[in-house]
Design a protein around this motif. Structure first.
Motif, PDB file in Angstrom:
ATOM      1  N   LEU A 508       1.643   5.107  -1.192  1.00  0.00           N
ATOM      2  CA  LEU A 508       1.884   4.640   0.148  1.00  0.00           C
ATOM      3  C   LEU A 508       1.995   3.137   0.052  1.00  0.00           C
ATOM      4  O   LEU A 508       2.098   3.040   1.575  1.00  0.00           O
ATOM      5  CB  LEU A 508      -0.292   4.762   0.878  1.00  0.00           C
ATOM      6  CG  LEU A 508      -0.608   6.032   0.656  1.00  0.00           C
ATOM      7  CD1 LEU A 508      -1.447   6.504   0.649  1.00  0.00           C
ATOM      8  CD2 LEU A 508      -0.122   7.165   1.137  1.00  0.00           C
ATOM      9  N   LEU A 509       1.627   2.098  -0.165  1.00  0.00           N
ATOM     10  CA  LEU A 509       1.624   0.944  -0.037  1.00  0.00           C
ATOM     11  C   LEU A 509       3.508   0.494  -0.395  1.00  0.00           C
ATOM     12  O   LEU A 509       3.199  -0.452   0.125  1.00  0.00           O
ATOM     13  CB  LEU A 509       1.197  -0.649  -1.983  1.00  0.00           C
ATOM     14  CG  LEU A 509      -0.189  -0.255  -1.547  1.00  0.00           C
ATOM     15  CD1 LEU A 509      -0.875  -0.332  -2.313  1.00  0.00           C
ATOM     16  CD2 LEU A 509      -0.970  -0.803   0.475  1.00  0.00           C
ATOM     17  N   GLN A 510       4.499   0.980  -0.486  1.00  0.00           N
ATOM     18  CA  GLN A 510       5.823   1.365  -0.834  1.00  0.00           C
ATOM     19  C   GLN A 510       5.968   0.252   1.244  1.00  0.00           C
ATOM     20  O   GLN A 510       6.777  -0.505   0.721  1.00  0.00           O
ATOM     21  CB  GLN A 510       6.262   2.751  -1.091  1.00  0.00           C
ATOM     22  CG  GLN A 510       6.046   2.755  -2.336  1.00  0.00           C
ATOM     23  CD  GLN A 510       7.019   3.768  -2.737  1.00  0.00           C
ATOM     24  OE1 GLN A 510       7.957   3.874  -3.478  1.00  0.00           O
ATOM     25  NE2 GLN A 510       6.629   5.181  -2.341  1.00  0.00           N
ATOM     26  N   PRO A 511       5.965   0.913   1.817  1.00  0.00           N
ATOM     27  CA  PRO A 511       6.235   0.437   3.260  1.00  0.00           C
ATOM     28  C   PRO A 511       5.960  -1.229   3.527  1.00  0.00           C
ATOM     29  O   PRO A 511       6.910  -1.619   3.855  1.00  0.00           O
ATOM     30  CB  PRO A 511       6.049   1.315   4.303  1.00  0.00           C
ATOM     31  CG  PRO A 511       5.844   2.856   3.419  1.00  0.00           C
ATOM     32  CD  PRO A 511       5.213   2.581   2.454  1.00  0.00           C
ATOM     33  N   ALA A 512       4.697  -0.885   2.769  1.00  0.00           N
ATOM     34  CA  ALA A 512       4.249  -2.321   3.235  1.00  0.00           C
ATOM     35  C   ALA A 512       4.949  -3.433   1.957  1.00  0.00           C
ATOM     36  O   ALA A 512       5.417  -5.200   2.432  1.00  0.00           O
ATOM     37  CB  ALA A 512       2.634  -2.306   3.280  1.00  0.00           C
ATOM     38  N   VAL A 513       4.641  -2.928   0.809  1.00  0.00           N
ATOM     39  CA  VAL A 513       4.791  -3.668  -0.320  1.00  0.00           C
ATOM     40  C   VAL A 513       5.281  -3.475  -1.423  1.00  0.00           C
ATOM     41  O   VAL A 513       5.795  -2.709  -2.221  1.00  0.00           O
ATOM     42  CB  VAL A 513       3.537  -4.749  -1.114  1.00  0.00           C
ATOM     43  CG1 VAL A 513       3.164  -6.021   0.324  1.00  0.00           C
ATOM     44  CG2 VAL A 513       2.638  -3.701  -1.246  1.00  0.00           C
ATOM     45  N   PRO A 514       6.955  -2.701  -0.791  1.00  0.00           N
ATOM     46  CA  PRO A 514       7.785  -2.652  -1.600  1.00  0.00           C
ATOM     47  C   PRO A 514       8.223  -2.743  -3.219  1.00  0.00           C
ATOM     48  O   PRO A 514       8.249  -2.499  -4.079  1.00  0.00           O
ATOM     49  CB  PRO A 514       9.245  -2.088  -0.897  1.00  0.00           C
ATOM     50  CG  PRO A 514       9.691  -3.325  -0.003  1.00  0.00           C
ATOM     51  CD  PRO A 514       7.520  -3.476   0.511  1.00  0.00           C
ATOM     52  N   GLY A 515       8.386  -4.162  -3.445  1.00  0.00           N
ATOM     53  CA  GLY A 515       8.639  -4.687  -4.838  1.00  0.00           C
ATOM     54  C   GLY A 515       7.161  -4.586  -5.485  1.00  0.00           C
ATOM     55  O   GLY A 515       7.473  -3.744  -6.627  1.00  0.00           O
ATOM     56  N   LEU A 516       6.720  -4.526  -5.456  1.00  0.00           N
ATOM     57  CA  LEU A 516       4.997  -4.509  -5.899  1.00  0.00           C
ATOM     58  C   LEU A 516       4.653  -3.507  -6.223  1.00  0.00           C
ATOM     59  O   LEU A 516       4.267  -2.534  -7.137  1.00  0.00           O
ATOM     60  CB  LEU A 516       3.825  -5.367  -4.712  1.00  0.00           C
ATOM     61  CG  LEU A 516       2.762  -5.278  -5.305  1.00  0.00           C
ATOM     62  CD1 LEU A 516       1.601  -7.029  -5.045  1.00  0.00           C
ATOM     63  CD2 LEU A 516       1.460  -4.235  -4.741  1.00  0.00           C
ATOM     64  N   ALA A 517       4.791  -2.351  -5.124  1.00  0.00           N
ATOM     65  CA  ALA A 517       4.548  -1.107  -5.419  1.00  0.00           C
ATOM     66  C   ALA A 517       5.091  -0.389  -5.957  1.00  0.00           C
ATOM     67  O   ALA A 517       5.164   0.454  -7.261  1.00  0.00           O
ATOM     68  CB  ALA A 517       4.675  -0.196  -4.021  1.00  0.00           C
ATOM     69  N   THR A 518       6.180  -0.832  -6.366  1.00  0.00           N
ATOM     70  CA  THR A 518       7.556  -0.492  -7.094  1.00  0.00           C
ATOM     71  C   THR A 518       7.500  -0.467  -8.295  1.00  0.00           C
ATOM     72  O   THR A 518       7.122   0.162  -9.963  1.00  0.00           O
ATOM     73  CB  THR A 518       9.425  -1.276  -6.690  1.00  0.00           C
ATOM     74  OG1 THR A 518       9.117  -0.391  -5.869  1.00  0.00           O
ATOM     75  CG2 THR A 518      10.170  -0.610  -8.014  1.00  0.00           C
ATOM     76  N   ALA A 519       7.029  -2.209  -8.565  1.00  0.00           N
ATOM     77  CA  ALA A 519       6.061  -2.234  -9.430  1.00  0.00           C
ATOM     78  C   ALA A 519       5.522  -1.846 -10.548  1.00  0.00           C
ATOM     79  O   ALA A 519       5.093  -1.113 -12.046  1.00  0.00           O
ATOM     80  CB  ALA A 519       5.899  -3.998  -9.811  1.00  0.00           C
ATOM     81  N   ALA A 520       4.420  -1.426  -9.150  1.00  0.00           N
ATOM     82  CA  ALA A 520       2.977  -0.521 -10.371  1.00  0.00           C
ATOM     83  C   ALA A 520       3.442   0.881 -10.685  1.00  0.00           C
ATOM     84  O   ALA A 520       3.299   1.213 -11.460  1.00  0.00           O
ATOM     85  CB  ALA A 520       1.893  -0.467  -9.430  1.00  0.00           C
ATOM     86  N   LEU A 521       4.114   1.913 -10.068  1.00  0.00           N
ATOM     87  CA  LEU A 521       5.169   2.947  -9.755  1.00  0.00           C
ATOM     88  C   LEU A 521       5.847   3.046 -11.024  1.00  0.00           C
ATOM     89  O   LEU A 521       5.932   3.628 -11.811  1.00  0.00           O
ATOM     90  CB  LEU A 521       5.872   3.699  -8.716  1.00  0.00           C
ATOM     91  CG  LEU A 521       5.082   3.477  -7.550  1.00  0.00           C
ATOM     92  CD1 LEU A 521       5.782   4.083  -6.571  1.00  0.00           C
ATOM     93  CD2 LEU A 521       4.513   4.875  -7.570  1.00  0.00           C
ATOM     94  N   GLU A 522       6.252   1.274 -11.514  1.00  0.00           N
ATOM     95  CA  GLU A 522       6.590   1.953 -13.035  1.00  0.00           C
ATOM     96  C   GLU A 522       6.001   1.872 -13.935  1.00  0.00           C
ATOM     97  O   GLU A 522       6.113   2.758 -14.745  1.00  0.00           O
ATOM     98  CB  GLU A 522       8.069   0.891 -12.831  1.00  0.00           C
ATOM     99  CG  GLU A 522       9.140   1.005 -12.152  1.00  0.00           C
ATOM    100  CD  GLU A 522      10.140  -0.440 -11.946  1.00  0.00           C
ATOM    101  OE1 GLU A 522      10.213  -1.842 -12.184  1.00  0.00           O
ATOM    102  OE2 GLU A 522      11.666  -0.239 -10.924  1.00  0.00           O
ATOM    103  N   ARG A 523       5.134   0.868 -13.947  1.00  0.00           N
ATOM    104  CA  ARG A 523       3.906   0.692 -14.817  1.00  0.00           C
ATOM    105  C   ARG A 523       3.099   1.740 -15.190  1.00  0.00           C
ATOM    106  O   ARG A 523       2.621   2.412 -15.871  1.00  0.00           O
ATOM    107  CB  ARG A 523       3.436  -0.206 -14.431  1.00  0.00           C
ATOM    108  CG  ARG A 523       2.148  -0.587 -15.507  1.00  0.00           C
ATOM    109  CD  ARG A 523       2.554  -0.930 -16.805  1.00  0.00           C
ATOM    110  NE  ARG A 523       1.755  -1.550 -17.444  1.00  0.00           N
ATOM    111  CZ  ARG A 523       1.192  -0.680 -19.354  1.00  0.00           C
ATOM    112  NH1 ARG A 523       2.269  -0.118 -19.282  1.00  0.00           N
ATOM    113  NH2 ARG A 523       0.500  -0.726 -19.446  1.00  0.00           N
TER     114      ARG A 523
END
Length: 571
Positions: A508-523
């Motif tokens: 849900l955070l991808q539209p707001a903070v795409p880089g940080l959300a991607t890092a979390a999803l990758e982890r």
């Protein structure tokens, strides 16, 4: 437990004793997509920022407009709705001509330099624009010329004498009622625009005029669709239409202003800079070849200072040309610095590039989107930025991710098995409460994003993150022994619910903070195809059934999700 049944398109109640908690975002986003398709056909939705005037470098207000548009565009894509995002630079007009002259540069060289600054800052912030329009481009000049000729052919342009107030700073023609007399800092009487406060001057010249006065009924009819959000700005537009609506001057004599697009039928005049600039939205849609790229549903993101141009002039131009007015205007207020309007003379202008260096691009994105509210002016301070980012990104979200992926807690580095029976009866109510909050979260986020209240959507996510932290802390999986079957099962279940919760938050955070959300999803080891809201299922934890993401291996650990911002003298 209430669940959305995508087959019957209705909510169904499942008894909590059966313990079924399934968040089916696919049905929500699928129904949203169907409604969108029914409303606007198969044409992609066009989201736009204003095109930004190149008389000065990018500032926080420009960035905020771009971020709000980017969230809408990215969220649509996550729901499977085809959309585009256009931005760019406005490069004609008296202010640009004067700014270039002051630097002893030709206007085009000056424009190219500042336009690149905008493009670079948007790239640095991961603004996912699909088009960047410059008003000095040949394709835009062609679109403006064709649009002018259409207005002329349809009888909406005539030659007349304009006599009245003109504000060079705003590039705006103003009626008597839109101005007022003021005393300047040197004690002189001057006349200023009531909206902007900028000085105006009386001009009298033969120009081409647009029959704006004849379009009041059409504009009022368009306003019945409530296209302007938030509501206070819609009421303001209604108030403007209750006032005098004189015809609008849409050209300047070339002898007075040379830096602009010539009137197609009369090269002694250049087209009014706002008519030129507003047509950029059509340029992005492929105009004048609308058979290839039809002018369809459009949502314009803009600051309140340019509302009149977008809510009166632009829909009037479109209606006069036989085209549809905008679908929506999403309007935001301004940013101040330490409670004061930003000004170079006060040395309190907040530099977006400096903020990216201090807080990272995702940190700046999150702070502006979370702290800002479209309907009111918002104040930027480094103190509040640091406090909010440490609390919500470093401690709450980042801390939770770090804890449930730590090797000491999760030695297998995976989503463990969920065991419903492992929870003692005393913990059932807390678990049900956590899952109910998570179940409602996608709908709440969807509601707030659609209502142009992104800060409220982020507030809801943060509240759920904190509840997950409380749940994890109260169940204390680090105290449970692996060798004891019941305790090991509970340990795995708590970690599973927490990891699945984080997967939902990061998505849900991808539209707001795409880089940080991607890092979390990758982890979390989430595959690319599962980072969407369309067809995705979260927290499927049904008694007697296997869990949807159970057994998924975590991704590699790459450091803290968002390191804490330490206090320093510069802040």
């Amino acid at each position: 437990m209430w669940l959305w049944d995508s087959t019957s398109n209705m909510l169904r109640f499942l008894p909590s004793r059966i313990f079924t908690n399934i968040v089916r975002l696919s049905s929500r986003c699928g129904s949203t997509e169907a409604a969108n398709r029914d409303a606007v056909g198969t044409r992609p939705h066009l989201y736009t920022t204003p095109i930004f005037y190149v008389n000065a470098s990018p500032h926080l207000g420009h960035v905020y407009s771009a971020l709000l548009a980017d969230v809408q565009h990215r969220y649509s894509a996550m729901c499977g709705i085809e959309s585009r995002l256009s931005t760019g630079t406005d490069e004609h007009g008296m202010k640009v001509q004067q700014a270039a002259s002051a630097l002893s540069l030709d206007p085009h060289t000056f424009c190219s330099s500042v336009s690149l600054q905008f493009r670079n800052i948007f790239d640095d912030l991961d603004i996912s624009y699909t088009d960047f329009v410059r008003t000095t481009e040949p394709r835009h000049k062609e679109a403006v010329s064709r649009f002018w000729m259409t207005l002329e052919e349809r009888g909406y342009i005539y030659k007349g004498t304009y006599e009245g107030w003109y504000c060079t700073s705003d590039e705006a023609f103003l009626s008597e009622g839109q101005t007022a007399e003021r005393i300047d800092s040197e004690g002189n009487k001057i006349r200023v625009s009531l909206e902007s406060g900028h000085q105006v001057h009386w001009v009298s010249e033969e120009n081409y005029m647009f029959r704006l006065s004849s379009l009041r009924p059409a504009l009022l009819n368009w306003l019945q669709t409530e296209p302007v959000h938030p509501a206070p700005f819609l009421r303001l537009v209604h108030h403007w239409l209750e006032e005098e609506l004189p015809d609008l001057s849409v050209s300047r004599q070339r002898s007075r202003l040379s830096w602009g697009i010539p009137v197609p039928s009369d090269s002694s005049h250049v087209i009014y800079v706002w008519l030129d600039a507003l047509v950029n939205y059509l340029t992005a849609a492929g105009y004048p070849n609308l058979q290839l790229a039809p002018w369809g549903p459009s949502t314009h993101l803009l600051g309140k200072d340019i509302l009149r141009f977008h809510a009166i002039y632009w829909p009037a131009f479109l209606i006069a040309a036989g085209l549809s007015p905008p679908h929506k205007l999403l309007v935001h207020s301004h940013w101040t610095s330490e409670g004061t309007k930003m000004s170079k003379s006060l040395k309190n202008v907040v530099d977006p590039a400096d903020c990216i260096r201090r807080y990272t691009k995702d940190g700046l994105r999150y702070y502006l989107l979370r702290h800002g509210a479209p309907e009111r002016d918002c104040d930027f301070t480094h103190r509040t930025a640091r406090t909010l980012l440490n609390s919500e990104l470093a401690d709450a979200l980042g801390g939770l991710l770090n804890r449930c992926t730590a090797p000491a807690i999760n030695p297998m580095q995976h989503f463990p098995k969920f065991h419903y029976d492992s929870f003692p009866s005393a913990a059932h109510d807390q678990l049900q409460g956590v899952l109910a909050n998570l179940q409602n979260l996608p709908a709440e986020v969807d509601q707030w994003v659609k209502k142009f209240q992104v800060h409220k959507a982020l507030e809801c996510i943060d509240a759920c993150v904190r509840r997950s932290n409380a749940f994890f802390q109260s169940q204390a999986p680090w105290k449970l022994q692996r060798g004891v079957e019941k305790e090991a099962a509970l340990r795995d279940s708590v970690i599973y619910v927490t990891l699945e919760s984080l997967r939902l938050y990061a998505t849900l955070l991808q539209p707001a903070v795409p880089g940080l959300a991607t890092a979390a999803l990758e982890r979390l080891g989430v595959p690319l195809e599962m980072r969407t809201l369309k067809g995705n299922t979260f927290l499927a934890a049904t008694r007697g059934e296997s869990c949807y993401f159970q057994g998924q291996t975590l991704g590699p650990e790459k450091g803290l999700l968002f390191p804490r911002l330490e206090r320093c003298e510069a802040l």
